[in-house]
Design an enzyme around this catalytic site. Structure first.
Site, mmCIF file in Angstrom:
data_model
loop_
_atom_site.group_PDB
_atom_site.id
_atom_site.type_symbol
_atom_site.label_atom_id
_atom_site.label_comp_id
_atom_site.label_asym_id
_atom_site.label_seq_id
_atom_site.Cartn_x
_atom_site.Cartn_y
_atom_site.Cartn_z
ATOM 1 N N ALA A 1 -9.718 18.059 -5.487
ATOM 2 C CA ALA A 1 -10.058 18.114 -6.913
ATOM 3 C C ALA A 1 -8.830 18.565 -7.691
ATOM 4 O O ALA A 1 -7.956 19.246 -7.164
ATOM 5 C CB ALA A 1 -11.209 19.090 -7.111
ATOM 6 N N CYS B 1 -0.313 3.237 -10.739
ATOM 7 C CA CYS B 1 -1.210 2.332 -10.005
ATOM 8 C C CYS B 1 -2.695 2.530 -10.318
ATOM 9 O O CYS B 1 -3.332 1.615 -10.835
ATOM 10 C CB CYS B 1 -0.973 2.495 -8.514
ATOM 11 S SG CYS B 1 0.754 2.251 -8.092
ATOM 12 N N PHE C 1 0.831 -1.208 0.000
ATOM 13 C CA PHE C 1 0.000 0.000 0.000
ATOM 14 C C PHE C 1 0.865 1.258 0.000
ATOM 15 O O PHE C 1 0.470 2.299 0.513
ATOM 16 C CB PHE C 1 -0.941 -0.018 1.214
ATOM 17 C CG PHE C 1 -1.834 -1.232 1.256
ATOM 18 C CD1 PHE C 1 -2.942 -1.322 0.427
ATOM 19 C CD2 PHE C 1 -1.548 -2.298 2.092
ATOM 20 C CE1 PHE C 1 -3.750 -2.462 0.438
ATOM 21 C CE2 PHE C 1 -2.347 -3.438 2.118
ATOM 22 C CZ PHE C 1 -3.462 -3.521 1.283
HETATM 23 C C1 UGA Z 1 -1.473 4.637 -4.812
HETATM 24 C C2 UGA Z 1 -2.085 4.318 -3.445
HETATM 25 O O1 UGA Z 1 -2.332 5.532 -2.736
HETATM 26 C C3 UGA Z 1 -1.153 3.422 -2.624
HETATM 27 O O2 UGA Z 1 -1.793 3.063 -1.396
HETATM 28 C C4 UGA Z 1 -0.876 2.144 -3.431
HETATM 29 O O3 UGA Z 1 0.034 1.299 -2.750
HETATM 30 C C5 UGA Z 1 -0.253 2.540 -4.766
HETATM 31 O O4 UGA Z 1 -1.171 3.401 -5.473
HETATM 32 C C6 UGA Z 1 0.003 1.281 -5.556
HETATM 33 O O5 UGA Z 1 -0.959 0.600 -5.924
HETATM 34 O O6 UGA Z 1 1.170 0.894 -5.710
HETATM 35 P P1 UGA Z 1 0.386 6.368 -5.703
HETATM 36 O O7 UGA Z 1 -0.124 6.046 -7.060
HETATM 37 O O8 UGA Z 1 1.842 6.333 -5.450
HETATM 38 O O9 UGA Z 1 -0.263 5.396 -4.598
HETATM 39 O O10 UGA Z 1 -0.064 7.854 -5.338
HETATM 40 P P2 UGA Z 1 -1.353 8.557 -4.671
HETATM 41 O O11 UGA Z 1 -0.861 9.468 -3.625
HETATM 42 O O12 UGA Z 1 -2.378 7.593 -4.289
HETATM 43 O O13 UGA Z 1 -1.874 9.447 -5.879
HETATM 44 C C7 UGA Z 1 -2.381 8.874 -7.073
HETATM 45 C C8 UGA Z 1 -2.928 9.955 -7.990
HETATM 46 O O14 UGA Z 1 -4.114 10.524 -7.451
HETATM 47 C C9 UGA Z 1 -1.969 11.130 -8.225
HETATM 48 O O15 UGA Z 1 -1.997 11.495 -9.579
HETATM 49 C C10 UGA Z 1 -2.551 12.238 -7.364
HETATM 50 O O16 UGA Z 1 -2.247 13.521 -7.853
HETATM 51 C C11 UGA Z 1 -4.040 11.944 -7.476
HETATM 52 N N1 UGA Z 1 -4.836 12.483 -6.340
HETATM 53 C C12 UGA Z 1 -4.644 12.010 -5.090
HETATM 54 C C13 UGA Z 1 -5.784 13.453 -6.594
HETATM 55 O O17 UGA Z 1 -5.992 13.891 -7.750
HETATM 56 N N2 UGA Z 1 -6.524 13.926 -5.544
HETATM 57 C C14 UGA Z 1 -6.363 13.489 -4.268
HETATM 58 O O18 UGA Z 1 -7.074 13.965 -3.358
HETATM 59 C C15 UGA Z 1 -5.391 12.510 -4.039
#
Ligand code: UGA
Length: 425
Positions: free
Chosen positions: A252, A260, A152
């Site tokens: 947003a 991922c 995770f």
């Molecule tokens: C995600 C999950 O959060 C991890 O728990 C999981 O282990 C990982 O995928 C995986 O499957 O390996 P990650 O992709 O590194 O992690 O990053 P996140 O922080 O989850 O962000 C993902 C995307 O969502 C980014 O582009 C971020 O900018 C976007 N995001 C995130 C939003 O647009 N709004 C938010 O409120 C949060």
């Protein structure tokens, strides 16, 4: 314990380093010799805050080693951890060829009983399949059990998450294998959930898909906020104060990217369709996410009355999120392409990643710009020297794709600020 880690991407490298740090003897394997030599000399192959220090210390203490030789790493191993990639296949399904290749190598190489732990994100049923594959092809008379242990970790926070994550999920069909896993992680202060293998595999997809749905939900709410003149950040704050909802993942923006969410939502939606139980909410979230970048591009186009030709646009940020050098499925690339197709002159700055249009500093990037477009909310941009930026640009116009900049302050300083879900009526 002796642990062999197959695959040195984000997951393998960070988990291998963590296991060494908590006292195990870890050997990480990768086929790429140059990569292995670089890692063995203590230089990370990815940008991940806090990783280099741990890598160097554990290599020095001989608890962490790197090799291209599977047999050497598997010798006397208690656990073989699989952290190879599961990229998107041609129809959105997870491509399991690296997992299958690793299973074959294990079957033909191991000479002692061992537990294989799958950390790669794999569709429910894959652990069963891998166990069968290995057992069918075993060369020596040994017992191999397969355990699911999804990860995770968030890129950019992977080290922190590895040590202080919310939970460890262990999916096993045999008590001893499950107990071995508990022992592996006993030095970490994290709750452990034991399930069967298919549930553990499902937890990973269900969690990632839920977070993706949360993001797409707030992005649709943002569009409605734009239409009616509400501010989506305030709306998210108000929603998030309800502990049943929570504020996390309600920012947003221009949609989710990375290695991922896009891949895992597609894979679980594909699997669900195959099982005749479609995940229509996840399918909608995928669709909304695809449109979100286009909506942002349309906002810019509308502002300039479809006259983007020769407008100088400064793009701040390339990475799909801050604190990473990962460009996979990064919205920046699509936005740059679209702006260039419309005739804009694009300059780019990211604190870590370079691009053919990269400037060497924020100031160089924004010089004479007709608009600034914030694509990745790096702290460097939020705390940048805005008084100098104000004097350097041609027009004080900002499109904030992450709602990350201080809108009211910028407006007081004469900027036209256009965010996501923040249009005033
Ligand atoms: C995600 C999950 O959060 C991890 O728990 C999981 O282990 C990982 O995928 C995986 O499957 O390996 P990650 O992709 O590194 O992690 O990053 P996140 O922080 O989850 O962000 C993902 C995307 O969502 C980014 O582009 C971020 O900018 C976007 N995001 C995130 C939003 O647009 N709004 C938010 O409120 C949060």
């Amino acid at each position: 314990m002796k642990v062999a880690v197959v695959g040195t991407g984000y997951v393998g490298l960070v988990t291998g380093t963590l296991l060494a740090e908590i006292g195990h003897h870890v050997t990480c394997i990768d086929l790429d010799e140059a990569k292995i030599n670089q890692l063995q000399s203590g230089v990370p192959t990815i940008y991940e805050p806090g990783l280099e220090e741990l890598l160097v210390t554990n290599i020095e203490q001989n608890k962490l080693n790197f090799t291209t030789n599977h047999a050497e790493a598997f010798q006397n191993a208690d656990i073989i951890l699989l952290a190879v990639g599961t990229p998107k296949g041609t129809n959105g399904e997870a491509d399991l060829s690296y997992i299958q290749a690793a299973a074959k190598t294990i079957a033909t190489t191991v000479k002692e009983d061992v537990v294989v732990m799958i950390k790669s994100t794999v569709p429910p049923g894959t652990n069963d399949q891998v166990e069968r594959l290995i057992r069918q092809q075993l060369v020596h008379n040994v017992t191999v059990d397969v355990v699911s242990n999804p990860e995770f970790l968030r890129e950019g926070h992977a080290v922190e998450d590895a040590f202080h994550g919310d939970r460890i999920v262990i999916g096993s069909e045999k008590t001893d294998a499950g107990e071995l896993m508990t022992k592996l992680y006993e030095k970490l202060d994290m709750p452990i959930l034991h399930t069967n293998r298919r549930s553990a595999e499902m937890i990973k997809y269900a969690a990632n898909a839920f977070l993706a749905v949360k993001i797409s939900y707030i992005n649709e709410i943002a569009s409605l906020c734009d239409a009616i003149g509400a501010d989506v950040s305030d709306v998210a704050d108000g929603m998030g104060m309800d502990h049943r909802i929570g504020r996390a993942f309600l920012n947003a923006g221009i949609g989710y990217g990375g290695s991922c969410f896009p891949k895992d939502t597609d894979a679980i939606a594909h699997l669900a369709k195959e099982q005749n139980t479609p995940l229509t909410i996840v399918e909608s979230a995928i669709d909304t996410n695809r449109k979100q970048r286009q909506k942002f591009i349309n906002k810019m186009d509308r502002y300039f009355g479809s006259q983007l030709t020769n407008k100088k646009i400064a793009i701040l940020g390339l990475a799909f999120k801050p604190n990473t050098d990962d460009l996979r499925e990064a919205p920046s690339l699509e936005i740059i392409d679209a702006l260039e197709t419309k005739g804009a002159i694009v300059s780019v700055y990211d604190p870590i990643i370079t691009h053919p249009k990269s400037a060497t500093s924020i100031i160089e990037c924004v010089t004479e710009a007709d608009a600034i477009v914030l694509v990745t909310e790096w702290q460097d941009f939020i705390t940048a020297d805005w008084p100098t930026i104000t004097k350097t640009v041609a027009e004080k116009l900002i499109f904030d794709g992450r709602n990350a900049l201080p809108a009211s302050r910028l407006q007081q300083e004469g900027w036209t600020y256009i965010g996501i879900g923040k249009e005033r009526k």
